[in-house]
Structure formats: structure tokens, C-alpha cells
Design a protein around this motif. Structure first.
Motif, PDB file in Angstrom:
ATOM      1  N   SER A  60      30.574  53.084  48.101  1.00 37.84           N
ATOM      2  CA  SER A  60      30.746  51.693  47.630  1.00 37.84           C
ATOM      3  C   SER A  60      30.257  51.579  46.188  1.00 37.84           C
ATOM      4  CB  SER A  60      29.949  50.703  48.501  1.00 37.84           C
ATOM      5  OG  SER A  60      28.565  50.822  48.232  1.00 37.84           O
ATOM      6  N   THR A  62      28.064  49.363  45.306  1.00 35.72           N
ATOM      7  CA  THR A  62      26.616  49.135  45.420  1.00 35.72           C
ATOM      8  C   THR A  62      25.897  50.481  45.472  1.00 35.72           C
ATOM      9  OG1 THR A  62      27.146  47.168  46.719  1.00 35.72           O
ATOM     10  CG2 THR A  62      24.853  47.887  46.744  1.00 35.72           C
ATOM     11  N   ALA A  87      28.185  39.756  40.750  1.00 31.92           N
ATOM     12  CA  ALA A  87      28.123  39.910  42.206  1.00 31.92           C
ATOM     13  C   ALA A  87      26.662  40.202  42.565  1.00 31.92           C
ATOM     14  CB  ALA A  87      29.016  41.063  42.628  1.00 31.92           C
ATOM     15  N   VAL A 132      27.122  44.156  32.876  1.00 37.14           N
ATOM     16  CA  VAL A 132      28.263  44.084  33.801  1.00 37.14           C
ATOM     17  C   VAL A 132      29.502  43.729  32.981  1.00 37.14           C
ATOM     18  CG1 VAL A 132      29.189  42.942  35.859  1.00 37.14           C
ATOM     19  CG2 VAL A 132      26.703  43.233  35.609  1.00 37.14           C
ATOM     20  N   ALA A 160      32.425  47.747  37.921  1.00 38.78           N
ATOM     21  CA  ALA A 160      33.097  47.435  39.197  1.00 38.78           C
ATOM     22  C   ALA A 160      34.373  46.615  39.001  1.00 38.78           C
ATOM     23  CB  ALA A 160      32.142  46.702  40.122  1.00 38.78           C
ATOM     24  N   GLN A 161      34.425  45.842  37.898  1.00 38.19           N
ATOM     25  CA  GLN A 161      35.584  44.970  37.684  1.00 38.19           C
ATOM     26  C   GLN A 161      36.399  45.397  36.460  1.00 38.19           C
ATOM     27  OE1 GLN A 161      34.459  40.821  37.763  1.00 38.19           O
ATOM     28  NE2 GLN A 161      33.247  41.059  39.619  1.00 38.19           N
ATOM     29  N   SER A 182      33.325  50.243  41.550  1.00 43.61           N
ATOM     30  CA  SER A 182      33.591  49.887  42.943  1.00 43.61           C
ATOM     31  C   SER A 182      35.084  50.049  43.201  1.00 43.61           C
ATOM     32  CB  SER A 182      33.205  48.429  43.188  1.00 43.61           C
ATOM     33  OG  SER A 182      33.780  47.955  44.405  1.00 43.61           O
ATOM     34  N   TYR A 184      36.257  48.554  46.066  1.00 45.17           N
ATOM     35  CA  TYR A 184      36.479  47.510  47.067  1.00 45.17           C
ATOM     36  C   TYR A 184      37.976  47.142  46.994  1.00 45.17           C
ATOM     37  CZ  TYR A 184      35.833  43.134  49.611  1.00 45.17           C
ATOM     38  OH  TYR A 184      35.921  42.138  50.537  1.00 45.17           O
ATOM     39  N   LYS A 187      39.680  45.300  44.016  1.00 46.74           N
ATOM     40  CA  LYS A 187      39.451  45.681  42.616  1.00 46.74           C
ATOM     41  C   LYS A 187      40.748  46.186  41.976  1.00 46.74           C
ATOM     42  CE  LYS A 187      34.973  45.016  42.914  1.00 46.74           C
ATOM     43  NZ  LYS A 187      34.551  43.603  42.974  1.00 46.74           N
ATOM     44  N   TYR A 311      31.137  33.216  40.063  1.00 46.08           N
ATOM     45  CA  TYR A 311      30.567  33.077  41.382  1.00 46.08           C
ATOM     46  C   TYR A 311      29.939  31.704  41.471  1.00 46.08           C
ATOM     47  CZ  TYR A 311      31.418  38.013  41.551  1.00 46.08           C
ATOM     48  OH  TYR A 311      32.048  39.219  41.530  1.00 46.08           O
TER      49      TYR A 311
HETATM   50  C1  LIG Z   1      30.253  43.381  39.292  1.00 47.60           C
HETATM   51  C2  LIG Z   1      30.128  44.059  40.626  1.00 47.60           C
HETATM   52  N1  LIG Z   1      29.131  44.936  40.820  1.00 47.60           N
HETATM   53  C3  LIG Z   1      28.985  45.577  41.988  1.00 47.60           C
HETATM   54  C4  LIG Z   1      29.851  45.376  43.041  1.00 47.60           C
HETATM   55  C5  LIG Z   1      29.599  46.063  44.332  1.00 47.60           C
HETATM   56  O1  LIG Z   1      30.660  46.835  44.785  1.00 47.60           O
HETATM   57  P1  LIG Z   1      30.890  47.107  46.343  1.00 47.60           P
HETATM   58  O2  LIG Z   1      31.340  45.816  46.973  1.00 47.60           O
HETATM   59  O3  LIG Z   1      31.932  48.167  46.356  1.00 47.60           O
HETATM   60  O4  LIG Z   1      29.599  47.588  46.916  1.00 47.60           O
HETATM   61  C6  LIG Z   1      30.925  44.489  42.867  1.00 47.60           C
HETATM   62  C7  LIG Z   1      31.929  44.257  43.929  1.00 47.60           C
HETATM   63  O5  LIG Z   1      31.794  43.474  44.806  1.00 47.60           O
HETATM   64  C8  LIG Z   1      31.060  43.798  41.639  1.00 47.60           C
HETATM   65  O6  LIG Z   1      32.066  42.934  41.433  1.00 47.60           O
END
Ligand SMILES: Cc1ncc(COP(=O)(O)O)c(C=O)c1O
Length: 372
Positions: A60, A62, A87, A132, A160-161, A182, A184, A187, A311
Motif C-alpha cells: 500500500s 501507507t 490523506a 505531498v 500517492a497522487q 500508492s 489504490y 489513483k 478532504y
Molecule cells: C496523499 C496520499 N498519501 C498516502 C496515501 C495512502 O495510500 P494507500 O491508501 O495506498 O495506503 C494516499 C491514498 O489514499 C494519499 O492520497
């Protein structure tokens, strides 16, 4: 009335179904599901895409952040500077490494870490900055990297984004010491389940991450360090390899839709995304800002258009993070963003007709409302 969802993974699957089915079937036929040829090939291909020497697949985003922090030797007593407009995972990962998150405000134009706040946040315990690249837009790397160099801090990029976003022509992920992605499903590059990756040009950090993702093993059954189990599996790696080939075209489609939004919403009075100089934005989200955000969201929803908010509650105001000690009002730009941001539907398969219909409805709302 055709309903327009905020994201549409089924539409994308239809375009690549045959390739995915073949790739998944090949993994089943081989019968090896963990850390085998698909993961190794994906790591090579993703490293090349990011223009770095090493990529390590994990389970993941995270985990990717957590292992990146651990590989840098960050732990108890250390402080890591980051943002609350992200996030929750970003901050959760800092706490997983046992370090203390120190939160600074964002630049309201760019929506990412404001480097002018770093000086004030710096203490003798600061070990790293974790910017980020939110919504697909690179953070102000120029100023962040200069500050980190001057104070001997690690820079850990949260990408991640921002798969494929660039600064000065080079993709994000290779600018800092180490970076986390990430996969996910929603994405820009998404698995069909959870997934993530760490990228770096530093061979020693890459080796540490490889150990940490699998029980600290240096070789099978010999743990050189205390590690975890954060492996990427072969099925997800096979899927990601297929999708990575499409990613540049998908990012272009996102950029074309964003340009259409820019054009059709210009002059509406809404605050539209800005693209900083020397960067390419990959529009993981197209985020507008307005005071009457909730009214517009409801108006769009009544017209079959579903938007999202990234968010609604910044991390420092989340119930679970009250122990960080930030009161309401302590990060004003962050708190204002949480009240005003609205992510319009954006995915490569969104038709230009539907994007135009969304803009039509937004302009209709703008006509009906003043001071929005
Ligand atoms: C900016 C950011 N950091 C970290 C994560 C964590 O990724 P994941 O959900 O794959 O653990 C996400 C995604 O949700 C994210 O958008």
C-alpha cells in the motif's frame, strides 16, 4: 438523465479487459503468487517510468511511506514536517515510524506544503520533510530541497497522487532522498486491490526497504533487521504492468479534460487550479474552490453529477489526532481549503460532452448565486 460518477473504474476496465485477463491467467498458470517475475519486472518498469534507479513494490501507499521513513532511520524522538491537508495516511505513516508529525500550513494557490513555514517548524529533532504532491501537482520542490540541504534533512516525497507529474522535466519521486507511491484503485495508476511502491536513487536505502518489506530478511530466513510483511503480490504486479503501459495516455486524457474545465469555467468567478511554473500536473483531481461549496455539491448532485471533497477534515482536526496539539485556527489556509475544495469528476474515460455538461451546470449555479 445520465448519472456522472466522480470516478469510474468499470469504464476503464472495459478498455483493457482482454489484456488484464491474459496477465492474470498467466500468473495463475505459473502458480507463484509472491515476489516473483511480475513484481521484479514491474519494479524495473516503474523505476524507468520515474527516472530512478530503484523501485520496490509494497502492499500500500501507507506501507511505502512507513518503510521509506524507517529506511531513513527515522524513529522515536524524531520529528517529521508535513501537512494536514492530505490523506490521513501520510500522518499515520509518520506515527507508524514512531516519529512525531509536525504540521505546517499549505500555500493556498498550490495547495501543497508552504516552504516559508519550514523555518518556524524546525527544531533540533527535525529529521525529514515529507511534502505531498497533492491532486497531481508537484509541491514547491525548489524551496523544500534547498531548505532540506541547508539543514541536513531527508526529503521523503509523498507521490500517492502524482504518478508521472514532473518538475523541470523530471518526474516526481526522484527529487528527494526517497519517495512513496500508492496504487489504490482510484489513483492515476491503480491496482485492482491495494498496492504501493518506494522509489529512490540511493542503493543503500533501496536495500533497507527490500529487507524491511519482508521480515528484515537479508537472505531467506535470516533477519538482519526487524522488518514487516508489506509485499506486493504477483497478481497486482501483473495488473500494474499492463496499466503502466497505458498511464502516459491516461494522464494526457486527464490533462485534456482539465484544459476543457479551465476553458469552460474561466470567468465564472470560481477559483480554478493553478499550474506552477516548470511543472506538469497530472490531475489526479481537478479541484475548484468556492465558499458555497456544499451548495454547489448538492446542486450538482440533484442534476446527476457526483463530486467529492478531498478532504473535508484536515488531519490536525481529526478526532484521533487531537493529541498532536493543534487547535482550530492553527493552520488557517488548510482549514479554509477543507471548507472550500470540490473535486469535479475526472477520469480518462469521462467524455468531453459530459465534462461540458458539468461546466454548464456549474455556470447555471453561478448565475443563480452571488458571493459563492
Ligand atoms: C496523499 C496520499 N498519501 C498516502 C496515501 C495512502 O495510500 P494507500 O491508501 O495506498 O495506503 C494516499 C491514498 O489514499 C494519499 O492520497
Amino acid at each position: 438523465m445520465e448519472i456522472i460518477p466522480p470516478i469510474n473504474l468499470k469504464a476503464q476496465y472495459e478498455t483493457i479487459r482482454a489484456e488484464i485477463e491474459a496477465a492474470v491467467a498467466a500468473v495463475f498458470a505459473r502458480g507463484v503468487f509472491i515476489l516473483d517475475q511480475e513484481t521484479e519486472a514491474f519494479e524495473r518498469e516503474f523505476a524507468a517510468f520515474c527516472g530512478v534507479s530503484h523501485a520496490i513494490g509494497v502492499d500500500s501507499g501507507t506501507s511505502a511511506l512507513h518503510l521509506a521513513l524507517r529506511a531513513c532511520g527515522i524513529g522515536p524522538g524524531d520529528e517529521v514536517i508535513s501537512v494536514a491537508h492530505t490523506a490521513v495516511a501520510t500522518i499515520a505513516a509518520i506515527e507508524m515510524s514512531a516519529a512525531r508529525p509536525v504540521l505546517v500550513d499549505i500555500d493556498p494557490q498550490r495547495m501543497t506544503l508552504d516552504p516559508s513555514r519550514l523555518e518556524q517548524a524546525l527544531t533540533s529533532r527535525t529529521r525529514a520533510i515529507l511534502p505531498v504532491h497533492l491532486y497531481g501537482c508537484p509541491a514547491d520542490l525548489d524551496a523544500i530541497l534547498a531548505f532540506a540541504r541547508a539543514h541536513n534533512l531527508f526529503v521523503i516525497e509523498d507521490c500517492a497522487q502524482a504518478h508521472g507529474a514532473t518538475w523541470r522535466g523530471q518526474p516526481v519521486g526522484g527529487w528527494g532522498d526517497i519517495a512513496a507511491f500508492s496504487f489504490y484503485p482510484t489513483k492515476n495508476l491503480g491496482a485492482y486491490g491495494d498496492g504501493g511502491a518506494i522509489v529512490t536513487n540511493n542503493t543503500a536505502l533501496a536495500e533497507k526497504v527490500r529487507q524491511l518489506r519482508q521480515y528484515g530478511w537479508k537472505e531467506r530466513y535470516i533477519s538482519e533487521s526487524k522488518g514487516f510483511n508489506c509485499r506486493l503480490d504477483e497478481l497486482q504486479a501483473a495488473i500494474l504492468r499492463i496499466k503502466l503501459r497505458h498511464l502516459p495516455a491516461w494522464n494526457t486524457q486527464r490533462q485534456e479534460l482539465a484544459a476543457l474545465y479551465d476553458q469552460l469555467l474561466a470567468g465564472s468567478g470560481l477559483i480554478l487550479p493553478t499550474i506552477p511554473i516548470d511543472t506538469t500536473h497530472v490531475y489526479h483531481q481537478y479541484v475548484i474552490k468556492l465558499e458555497k461549496r456544499d451548495h454547489l455539491r448538492e446542486f450538482l448532485s440533484k442534476n446527476g453529477i457526483h463530486s467529492l471533497v478531498h478532504y473535508p477534515v484536515p488531519v490536525h482536526l481529526q478526532p484521533a489526532y487531537q493529541d498532536l496539539g493543534y487547535a482550530t485556527g492553527s493552520l488557517p489556509n488548510t482549514e479554509q481549503a477543507a471548507l472550500q475544495v470540490l473535486s469535479l469528476p475526472l477520469y480518462p474515460e469521462l467524455s468531453h460532452e459530459n465534462a461540458a455538461r458539468i461546466c454548464e451546470k456549474i455556470l447555471e449555479f453561478a448565475k443563480l448565486n452571488t458571493n459563492f
